[in-house]
Design a protein around this motif. Structure first.
Motif, short mmCIF file in Angstrom:
data_model
loop_
_atom_site.label_atom_id
_atom_site.label_comp_id
_atom_site.label_asym_id
_atom_site.label_seq_id
_atom_site.Cartn_x
_atom_site.Cartn_y
_atom_site.Cartn_z
N GLN A 156 20.56 -10.77 20.60
CA GLN A 156 20.81 -11.19 21.98
C GLN A 156 21.58 -12.51 22.02
O GLN A 156 22.50 -12.70 22.81
N GLU A 157 21.18 -13.45 21.14
CA GLU A 157 21.85 -14.75 21.10
C GLU A 157 23.30 -14.60 20.65
O GLU A 157 24.21 -15.22 21.21
N SER A 165 27.64 -7.26 23.51
CA SER A 165 26.32 -6.72 23.83
C SER A 165 25.49 -6.66 22.57
O SER A 165 26.04 -6.58 21.46
N PRO A 166 24.15 -6.68 22.68
CA PRO A 166 23.31 -6.57 21.48
C PRO A 166 23.61 -5.31 20.68
O PRO A 166 23.59 -5.34 19.44
#
Length: 311
Positions: A156-157, A165-166
């Motif tokens: 996510q970071e 996007s993840p």
């Protein structure tokens, strides 16, 4: 603490990130300087409620590095450029320094500390061979792998940092891991000082048999800016014997590069080369001698050796 001081506090870790991306200490320093300059110029846009300063700086650094990699050629080690050379073979014509992964002084990187296993793992990801392997990846995959596997950021970071996007980050990470050769487990975090002392003694005396005894059976030796390199104890032994004592009387001064022991090599009272070593299981696995005295100022080394201490 002023905003400038807060920015400066992140210089070392940003340098480590940019160096892994760019494989050149001078370019990494330029990238970090550009990152901090952009941050300072846009200080009024920084909102700590939306992102931590560290995250914001890495976002800028990632963009700077991706921009720099668009037109740059891939940097490599001699071993990546072709097969090993015969012991008596010609060095060939020198290549541009931009063809090779360049060393970085340890003093520009975050100081080692904490758990010994973590220190060893950190050193492993700054070694010449690992940094060269990173250069085989497309720039965005390279950035994802460094952020996820080296710096331990979450998907996510990384997605937020790279504007992705993840799911896309995880996909890029899988492709990068599949491309990169398996890393050997990091060795102990302690440098074998006795091994290094024996190396210096044998080198300065041009004791070929003593030098060869310190090498792994599959040791390599290379000398950028030449693509020439040697593989194996016997090839190195033959080359050293054939050089007719060329290094006899040279002086070695200890330094550190890429988390590894290194030596400044002086010949006839002048800077000659920088030797970066890789140690494994109590022996020398590789020596990479950069025949480029212009590296000495970067490492804080004098161009002429200081007088040896009096006994």
């Amino acid at each position: 603490m002023s905003f400038e001081e807060r920015l400066e506090a992140h210089r070392a870790e940003l340098t480590g990130y940019c160096y892994r991306m760019l494989a050149c200490a001078a370019e990494a320093e330029d990238a970090v300087q550009e990152t901090l300059l952009r941050a300072w110029r846009n200080a009024d846009r920084f909102d700590e409620r939306k992102a931590a300063l560290r995250t914001w700086l890495y976002r800028i650094a990632a963009n700077v590095c991706l921009d720099m990699t668009r037109s740059a050629q891939r940097r490599a080690l001699a071993m990546d450029l072709g097969p090993s050379s015969p012991a008596g073979g010609s060095l060939g014509a020198p290549l541009s320094a931009a063809a090779f992964v360049q060393p970085i002084p340890d003093r520009l990187l975050p100081p080692a500390g904490g758990d010994p296993a973590e220190v060893a793992a950190e050193r492993e990801t700054i070694r010449l061979a690992f940094v060269a392997a990173l250069q085989t990846l497309p720039p965005r995959q390279r950035a994802v792998l460094i952020l996820r596997d080296v710096l331990r950021w979450s998907a996510q970071e990384v997605a937020a940092l790279l504007g992705s996007s993840p799911a896309a980050v995880n996909s890029a990470l899988q492709r990068a891991r599949a491309t990169l050769p398996a890393r050997r487990p990091p060795g102990g975090s302690e440098i074998d000082e006795d091994l290094l002392a024996r190396y210096v003694k044998a080198f300065t005396a041009y004791d070929v048999e003593g030098l060869v005894a310190l090498l792994h059976q599959d040791a390599t030796m290379s000398m950028p800016p030449f693509a020439w390199w040697l593989s194996g104890r016997e090839a190195i032994r033959a080359a050293l014997l054939g050089a007719a004592g060329a290094c006899a009387g040279d002086r070695l001064v200890r330094t550190a590069a890429n988390g590894s022991p290194a030596f400044a090599q002086y010949r006839d009272g002048k800077a000659f080369g920088l030797v970066v070593m890789d140690l494994r299981d109590g022996l020398i696995a590789s020596t990479t001698t950069y025949l480029d005295p212009s590296l000495f100022p970067l490492f804080g080394l004098p161009m002429t050796p200081e007088p040896p201490p009096r006994m």
